[in-house]
Design a protein around this motif. Structure first.
Motif, mmCIF file in Angstrom:
data_model
loop_
_atom_site.group_PDB
_atom_site.id
_atom_site.type_symbol
_atom_site.label_atom_id
_atom_site.label_comp_id
_atom_site.label_asym_id
_atom_site.label_seq_id
_atom_site.Cartn_x
_atom_site.Cartn_y
_atom_site.Cartn_z
ATOM 1 N N PRO A 66 8.596 7.624 -6.060
ATOM 2 C CA PRO A 66 7.522 6.797 -7.006
ATOM 3 C C PRO A 66 7.408 7.493 -8.437
ATOM 4 N N GLU A 67 7.563 6.913 -9.359
ATOM 5 C CA GLU A 67 6.940 7.485 -10.497
ATOM 6 C C GLU A 67 5.533 7.251 -10.953
ATOM 7 N N SER A 68 4.899 8.278 -11.583
ATOM 8 C CA SER A 68 3.318 7.845 -11.558
ATOM 9 C C SER A 68 3.148 6.851 -12.685
ATOM 10 N N SER A 69 4.058 6.688 -13.612
ATOM 11 C CA SER A 69 3.784 5.642 -14.347
ATOM 12 C C SER A 69 3.957 4.206 -13.736
ATOM 13 N N ASP A 70 4.659 4.170 -12.801
ATOM 14 C CA ASP A 70 4.925 2.811 -12.218
ATOM 15 C C ASP A 70 3.700 2.453 -11.261
ATOM 16 N N MET A 71 3.377 3.442 -10.338
ATOM 17 C CA MET A 71 2.063 3.603 -9.957
ATOM 18 C C MET A 71 0.851 3.196 -10.616
ATOM 19 N N ASN A 72 0.716 3.907 -11.793
ATOM 20 C CA ASN A 72 -0.475 3.495 -12.609
ATOM 21 C C ASN A 72 -0.394 1.846 -13.208
ATOM 22 N N GLU A 73 0.718 1.309 -13.350
ATOM 23 C CA GLU A 73 1.160 0.180 -13.683
ATOM 24 C C GLU A 73 0.646 -0.978 -12.663
ATOM 25 N N VAL A 74 0.713 -0.654 -11.258
ATOM 26 C CA VAL A 74 0.603 -1.246 -10.116
ATOM 27 C C VAL A 74 -0.957 -1.466 -10.250
ATOM 28 N N GLN B 137 0.794 -22.816 2.902
ATOM 29 C CA GLN B 137 0.918 -21.414 3.476
ATOM 30 C C GLN B 137 0.790 -20.267 2.352
ATOM 31 N N VAL B 138 -0.127 -19.494 2.794
ATOM 32 C CA VAL B 138 -0.451 -18.500 1.675
ATOM 33 C C VAL B 138 0.876 -17.374 1.617
ATOM 34 N N VAL B 139 1.353 -17.197 0.168
ATOM 35 C CA VAL B 139 2.132 -16.265 -0.063
ATOM 36 C C VAL B 139 1.924 -15.127 -0.462
ATOM 37 N N PHE B 140 1.086 -14.827 -1.561
ATOM 38 C CA PHE B 140 0.519 -13.643 -2.032
ATOM 39 C C PHE B 140 -0.943 -13.961 -1.916
ATOM 40 N N ARG B 141 -1.579 -12.786 -1.568
ATOM 41 C CA ARG B 141 -3.168 -12.871 -1.550
ATOM 42 C C ARG B 141 -3.702 -11.436 -1.994
ATOM 43 N N TYR B 142 -5.155 -11.563 -2.334
ATOM 44 C CA TYR B 142 -5.599 -10.387 -2.795
ATOM 45 C C TYR B 142 -5.611 -9.229 -1.832
ATOM 46 N N ALA B 143 -5.851 -9.466 -0.450
ATOM 47 C CA ALA B 143 -5.965 -8.260 0.063
ATOM 48 C C ALA B 143 -4.523 -7.485 0.182
ATOM 49 N N ASP B 144 -3.509 -8.040 -0.093
ATOM 50 C CA ASP B 144 -2.345 -7.437 -0.215
ATOM 51 C C ASP B 144 -2.156 -6.403 -1.333
ATOM 52 N N ALA B 145 -2.676 -7.106 -2.451
ATOM 53 C CA ALA B 145 -2.832 -6.486 -3.769
ATOM 54 C C ALA B 145 -3.760 -5.129 -3.635
ATOM 55 N N HIS B 146 -4.735 -5.529 -2.863
ATOM 56 C CA HIS B 146 -5.850 -4.256 -2.870
ATOM 57 C C HIS B 146 -5.235 -3.336 -2.279
ATOM 58 N N LEU B 147 -4.415 -3.250 -1.059
ATOM 59 C CA LEU B 147 -3.671 -2.290 -0.445
ATOM 60 C C LEU B 147 -2.701 -1.852 -1.260
ATOM 61 N N MET B 148 -2.124 -2.788 -1.923
ATOM 62 C CA MET B 148 -0.875 -2.218 -2.924
ATOM 63 C C MET B 148 -1.489 -1.140 -3.839
ATOM 64 N N LYS B 149 -2.817 -1.488 -4.312
ATOM 65 C CA LYS B 149 -3.432 -0.540 -5.351
ATOM 66 C C LYS B 149 -3.832 0.869 -4.460
ATOM 67 N N ALA B 150 -4.265 0.685 -3.420
ATOM 68 C CA ALA B 150 -4.805 1.962 -2.526
ATOM 69 C C ALA B 150 -3.237 2.751 -2.468
ATOM 70 N N GLU B 151 -2.193 2.200 -2.181
ATOM 71 C CA GLU B 151 -1.055 2.954 -1.940
ATOM 72 C C GLU B 151 -0.515 3.461 -3.081
ATOM 73 N N ALA B 152 -0.541 2.803 -4.541
ATOM 74 C CA ALA B 152 -0.326 3.219 -5.414
ATOM 75 C C ALA B 152 -0.964 4.423 -6.022
ATOM 76 N N GLN B 153 -2.162 4.449 -5.755
ATOM 77 C CA GLN B 153 -3.302 5.635 -5.878
ATOM 78 C C GLN B 153 -2.766 6.803 -5.034
ATOM 79 N N MET B 154 -2.367 6.598 -3.819
ATOM 80 C CA MET B 154 -1.900 7.712 -2.846
ATOM 81 C C MET B 154 -0.607 8.268 -3.184
ATOM 82 N N ARG B 155 0.341 7.246 -3.868
ATOM 83 C CA ARG B 155 1.509 7.696 -4.180
ATOM 84 C C ARG B 155 1.592 8.487 -5.702
ATOM 85 N N SER B 156 0.486 8.496 -6.362
ATOM 86 C CA SER B 156 0.461 9.221 -7.492
ATOM 87 C C SER B 156 -0.639 10.204 -7.335
ATOM 88 N N GLY B 157 -0.887 10.733 -6.074
ATOM 89 C CA GLY B 157 -1.780 12.022 -5.791
ATOM 90 C C GLY B 157 -3.212 11.696 -5.678
#
Length: 534
Positions: free
Chosen positions: A229-237, A424-444
């Protein structure tokens, strides 16, 4: 991409001229195959509506897309019970990773989602005169369809609607495919409306929905192009998720209420997709009178159920809905009977009880009860008590010759609020919230605070620290049965590991991270190449 196909046309046109030895060498419209095929849509708005409805139907299916994303993982399996759910090994082969190029659940999604992206391209064609809203919707739905194809197959056949329909679609992969999808999403963000939390309608795209999908693509980008993963991509997430939050979306208490057909702060994108398959495919025939009973197929592995807090063998609730076995809210529970009918919204009367209210939320294990509190029985007269294990008549672990009660069942959409509602719910904020957490983790960075923020809302104890494994586990707890499991397991390097019933020779087989290109498609389009291992 376009240049190579254009050369093919010019050569074809020249060849035709030579064959017919025309005295007039000027190529008229009637002489050339360049004008053949698509000429624009008369009503792009109707096409957009139809495409949303098509995708809604695909999303609600228990086979195809759902089967690829859930049954091929540790989260779902479909044992054969007597003659039920045999289907020539269809469901078992998905779970054991023994699928072939002829598997219907592989051929179906390939055809469906490539057809979706062609319709979206036709809407976007200038000859269709699309409005700005049409452009936003079609760009979003094309990106969604192409992303699914890329995620499953690693290559996307793309047909340029400005060229004759006889032209072979070009195939895009890797960076080119990611760039194409991201460009569509940028176009969607520019053209779709701002929809704030609590105002999401079924089958309506928005800037927030397009931002969510863009974050998902960027989070998985290194899977599609290789490397890390590139830090720039994770920052954009992180920035994309923050932009979604700025529109009022956020974590909401009351987990199972999110999956009712009512306004909430978590839902970012929903489809008018029937919930019947999600409800009935796992319930026993005698679980409820709604819909004539369940279909007694889909279950989950005990190891997936054990990701949640609580007694491993019981998941009971008292009459008020309070947990009796130390289980966390997201694991749900089995009620001791039905709820007295009180004319509550979205409920119906069944002999003084709310219809379907004896069916619990979440994970159903142990004895099940009727509306009046009596213990339910299976068709042979034995206790309707769902067990953790999948065993045959001799007590051996097996995916065939199971009884009617093996396996823990999963309910995300409570039947008491409408067993055939279309939401049916397809996208929801809890997923986005965890994506943000993961992006932070993958950029250190450290994802612990964000994960604990979610856990506090869900009523479970905070972690002292969050590892990559624990983050995957948290996604499993939060997003079960929402068709993200395969995608998550691949990104976290877990899709090739062993789980119950996976074939031993498929453990560690990285070629199973992509599905095979259907044989008929390879014959029809030589630009496609079969994925390794098939």
């Amino acid at each position: 991409m376009k240049r190579r196909i254009f050369k093919f046309y010019i050569l074809s046109a020249i060849t035709l001229v030579g064959i017919y030895s025309c005295t007039n060498l000027e190529i008229e419209e009637s002489d050339s195959i360049i004008s053949d095929g698509f000429q624009g849509l008369a009503d792009p708005s109707s096409a957009v509506e139809g495409l949303y409805n098509t995708i809604a139907g695909q999303y609600g299916d228990q086979a195809n897309r759902f089967a690829l994303n859930e049954v091929t993982t540790d989260a779902a399996l479909v044992p054969t019970r007597g003659t039920d759910w045999g289907d020539n090994g269809r469901w078992r082969n998905l779970h054991t990773h023994d699928w072939t190029t002829e598997a219907g659940d592989i051929i179906g999604p390939f055809n469906q989602f490539n057809a979706n992206q062609l319709v979206a391209s036709q809407i976007l064609d200038s000859r269709s005169n699309p409005s700005g809203q049409n452009i936003g919707d079609a760009s979003f739905l094309r990106a969604y369809s192409m992303w699914n194809i890329l995620d499953w197959f690693g290559q996307i056949p793309f047909r340029d609607t400005s060229l004759p329909s006889s032209t072979l679609p070009e195939v895009i992969t890797g960076q080119a495919a990611v760039d194409f999808i991201l460009a569509d999403l940028d176009q969607a963000i520019a053209n779709l409306p701002d929809v704030t939390a609590g105002n999401v309608e079924n089958n309506k795209g928005s800037k927030a929905a397009a931002r969510f999908l863009k974050a998902k693509v960027l989070l998985n980008k290194h899977i599609y192009i290789g490397g890390s993963p590139e830090s720039s991509d994770m920052n954009e997430v992180v920035s994309l998720v923050d932009a979604i939050a700025a529109q009022g979306y956020g974590l909401q208490a009351g987990y199972f209420n999110i999956f009712r057909d009512s306004a909430d702060d978590e839902t970012i994108f929903a489809l008018a997709s029937g919930v019947g398959n999600r409800i009935f495919n796992g319930l026993h025939y005698n679980s409820t009178s709604l819909g004539g009973g369940g279909w007694n197929g889909f279950s989950t592995l005990a190891e997936y159920y054990d990701l949640f807090e609580g007694d491993p063998n019981n998941n009971r609730l008292d009459a008020s809905g309070a947990p009796l076995d130390g289980q966390e809210e997201r694991r749900g529970g089995v009620p001791p009977g039905g709820t007295t009918y009180s004319n509550a919204p979205q409920t119906t009367d069944d002999g003084g009880f709310e219809a379907g209210s004896n069916v619990g939320n979440g994970f159903l294990v142990g004895q099940q009860y009727a509306l009046d509190g009596s213990a339910l029985e299976d068709r042979a007269g034995g206790p309707l008590s769902f067990g953790r294990d999948f065993v045959d008549g001799n007590g051996n672990n097996s995916l065939i010759n199971n009884s009617e009660v093996t396996g823990i069942r999963v309910i995300k959409y409570a039947p008491r609020y409408g067993e055939f509602r279309s939401h049916q719910v397809v996208f929801r904020y809890a997923d986005a919230h965890l994506m943000k957490a993961e992006a932070q983790m993958r950029s250190g960075g450290d994802p612990t605070a964000l994960v604990n923020e979610l856990r506090a809302i869900r009523g479970v104890a905070p972690f002292g620290s969050v590892s990559e494994q624990e983050l995957l586990n948290e996604r499993g707890r939060e997003l079960f049965a929402e068709t993200w499991r395969r995608n998550d397991m691949i990104r976290f390097g877990q899709y090739t590991r062993a789980w119950e019933f996976k074939s031993a020779d498929k453990v560690g087989d990285v070629t199973r991270q992509l599905f095979p290109i259907p044989a008929a498609q390879l014959l029809a389009n030589p630009n496609l190449t079969q994925n390794p291992g098939y």
